[in-house]
Motif scaffolding. Sequence first.
Motif, PDB file in Angstrom:
ATOM      1  N   SER A  13       0.801  -1.216   0.000  1.00  0.00           N
ATOM      2  CA  SER A  13       0.000   0.000   0.000  1.00  0.00           C
ATOM      3  C   SER A  13       0.838   1.273   0.000  1.00  0.00           C
ATOM      4  O   SER A  13       0.289   2.370  -0.128  1.00  0.00           O
ATOM      5  CB  SER A  13      -0.946   0.012   1.209  1.00  0.00           C
ATOM      6  N   ALA A  14       2.151   1.123   0.152  1.00  0.00           N
ATOM      7  CA  ALA A  14       3.013   2.309   0.226  1.00  0.00           C
ATOM      8  C   ALA A  14       2.917   3.156  -1.035  1.00  0.00           C
ATOM      9  O   ALA A  14       2.937   4.393  -0.974  1.00  0.00           O
ATOM     10  CB  ALA A  14       4.455   1.885   0.481  1.00  0.00           C
ATOM     11  N   GLU A  15       2.796   2.486  -2.197  1.00  0.00           N
ATOM     12  CA  GLU A  15       2.717   3.244  -3.452  1.00  0.00           C
ATOM     13  C   GLU A  15       1.344   3.873  -3.681  1.00  0.00           C
ATOM     14  O   GLU A  15       1.146   4.620  -4.645  1.00  0.00           O
ATOM     15  CB  GLU A  15       3.107   2.351  -4.620  1.00  0.00           C
ATOM     16  N   SER A  16       0.410   3.581  -2.781  1.00  0.00           N
ATOM     17  CA  SER A  16      -0.877   4.275  -2.793  1.00  0.00           C
ATOM     18  C   SER A  16      -0.866   5.453  -1.821  1.00  0.00           C
ATOM     19  O   SER A  16      -1.910   6.082  -1.594  1.00  0.00           O
ATOM     20  CB  SER A  16      -2.005   3.306  -2.415  1.00  0.00           C
ATOM     21  N   GLY A  17       0.296   5.721  -1.235  1.00  0.00           N
ATOM     22  CA  GLY A  17       0.445   6.876  -0.360  1.00  0.00           C
ATOM     23  C   GLY A  17       0.247   6.605   1.109  1.00  0.00           C
ATOM     24  O   GLY A  17       0.232   7.544   1.905  1.00  0.00           O
ATOM     25  N   LEU A  18       0.095   5.326   1.495  1.00  0.00           N
ATOM     26  CA  LEU A  18      -0.094   4.996   2.901  1.00  0.00           C
ATOM     27  C   LEU A  18       1.244   4.566   3.499  1.00  0.00           C
ATOM     28  O   LEU A  18       1.880   3.657   3.010  1.00  0.00           O
ATOM     29  CB  LEU A  18      -1.131   3.884   3.062  1.00  0.00           C
ATOM     30  N   GLY A  19       1.646   5.221   4.560  1.00  0.00           N
ATOM     31  CA  GLY A  19       2.962   4.991   5.140  1.00  0.00           C
ATOM     32  C   GLY A  19       3.061   3.695   5.908  1.00  0.00           C
ATOM     33  O   GLY A  19       2.059   3.117   6.338  1.00  0.00           O
ATOM     34  N   ALA A  61      -9.144   6.638   3.506  1.00  0.00           N
ATOM     35  CA  ALA A  61     -10.339   6.936   2.709  1.00  0.00           C
ATOM     36  C   ALA A  61     -10.006   7.690   1.425  1.00  0.00           C
ATOM     37  O   ALA A  61     -10.775   7.649   0.454  1.00  0.00           O
ATOM     38  CB  ALA A  61     -11.343   7.733   3.536  1.00  0.00           C
ATOM     39  N   THR A  62      -8.861   8.366   1.406  1.00  0.00           N
ATOM     40  CA  THR A  62      -8.474   9.129   0.217  1.00  0.00           C
ATOM     41  C   THR A  62      -7.540   8.348  -0.701  1.00  0.00           C
ATOM     42  O   THR A  62      -7.241   8.805  -1.809  1.00  0.00           O
ATOM     43  CB  THR A  62      -7.780  10.441   0.614  1.00  0.00           C
ATOM     44  N   ALA A  63      -7.064   7.178  -0.249  1.00  0.00           N
ATOM     45  CA  ALA A  63      -6.101   6.392  -1.029  1.00  0.00           C
ATOM     46  C   ALA A  63      -6.811   5.570  -2.094  1.00  0.00           C
ATOM     47  O   ALA A  63      -7.983   5.195  -1.944  1.00  0.00           O
ATOM     48  CB  ALA A  63      -5.294   5.486  -0.113  1.00  0.00           C
ATOM     49  N   GLN A  64      -6.087   5.280  -3.159  1.00  0.00           N
ATOM     50  CA  GLN A  64      -6.615   4.480  -4.257  1.00  0.00           C
ATOM     51  C   GLN A  64      -5.779   3.212  -4.417  1.00  0.00           C
ATOM     52  O   GLN A  64      -4.562   3.230  -4.210  1.00  0.00           O
ATOM     53  CB  GLN A  64      -6.576   5.270  -5.569  1.00  0.00           C
ATOM     54  N   PRO A  65      -6.400   2.086  -4.774  1.00  0.00           N
ATOM     55  CA  PRO A  65      -5.638   0.859  -5.011  1.00  0.00           C
ATOM     56  C   PRO A  65      -4.671   1.054  -6.165  1.00  0.00           C
ATOM     57  O   PRO A  65      -4.925   1.846  -7.075  1.00  0.00           O
ATOM     58  CB  PRO A  65      -6.712  -0.182  -5.335  1.00  0.00           C
ATOM     59  N   ASN A  66      -3.568   0.339  -6.101  1.00  0.00           N
ATOM     60  CA  ASN A  66      -2.562   0.455  -7.158  1.00  0.00           C
ATOM     61  C   ASN A  66      -2.508  -0.831  -7.993  1.00  0.00           C
ATOM     62  O   ASN A  66      -3.302  -1.759  -7.790  1.00  0.00           O
ATOM     63  CB  ASN A  66      -1.197   0.823  -6.572  1.00  0.00           C
TER      64      ASN A  66
END
Length: 230
Positions: A13-19, A61-66
């Motif tokens: 999930s890191a590339e979806s912006g989640l740390g 909630a703002t992240a999108q699947p990659n």
Amino acid sequence: MKKIVILTGAGISAESGLGTFRDEGGLWAQHRIEDVATPEGYARNPQLVVDFYNMRRAEAATAQPNAAHQAIAKLQADPRFDVMLVTQNVDGLHEAGGSDPVIHMHGALNSALCAACDHRWAAPLEMHVGQACPSCNQPAARPDIVWFGEMPYFMDEIYDALAAADHFVAIGTSGEVYPAAGFVQIANQSGAQTLELNLEPSSGVSAFDDARFGPATQEVPAWVDALLAT
């Protein structure tokens, strides 16, 4: 039908912006794990913990699947493969990417849990300390997250799947958090082919039959496409 168990961690999930735990400057860098991810931390300061998971819920909630999430969903949809997807993530991006079912061994941000009666329901975007359970009406709502020191969910089903698996693949995991860190040993003992896909080698990489390193959005689709081509 080939049986595959996939374990995913924060790296997918890191590339979806989640740390991840180890990212500098992210939510985890601002808090001690002992304060926000243990039952003891919640007992000491429930407001801090609820606020922390409200922030994580809003972020997710703002992240999108990659492309990595979508590739796994593509593999699950192929009738030649029986895929159990187990995730340590609580963000819901696998479902958003099309996966079904998903085993959330560490719980989910979009779920609330009653500490009094174990009832679960859809969590609001912002939870509150002392929120009442809709089932028993006790003021015992908490995030439905497995904290350090608590038993992960669905362990019997996961162990049964590992014992019967033809392939076990760990994606984006550190290899440091048990019991998930021990899944590769169980798969090896059962005769499964084991593979690690990671940005860099995990602490347990030597236990895998094969390992490939690079961004999840590259390595996971490449692995899935090669498997579907067989």
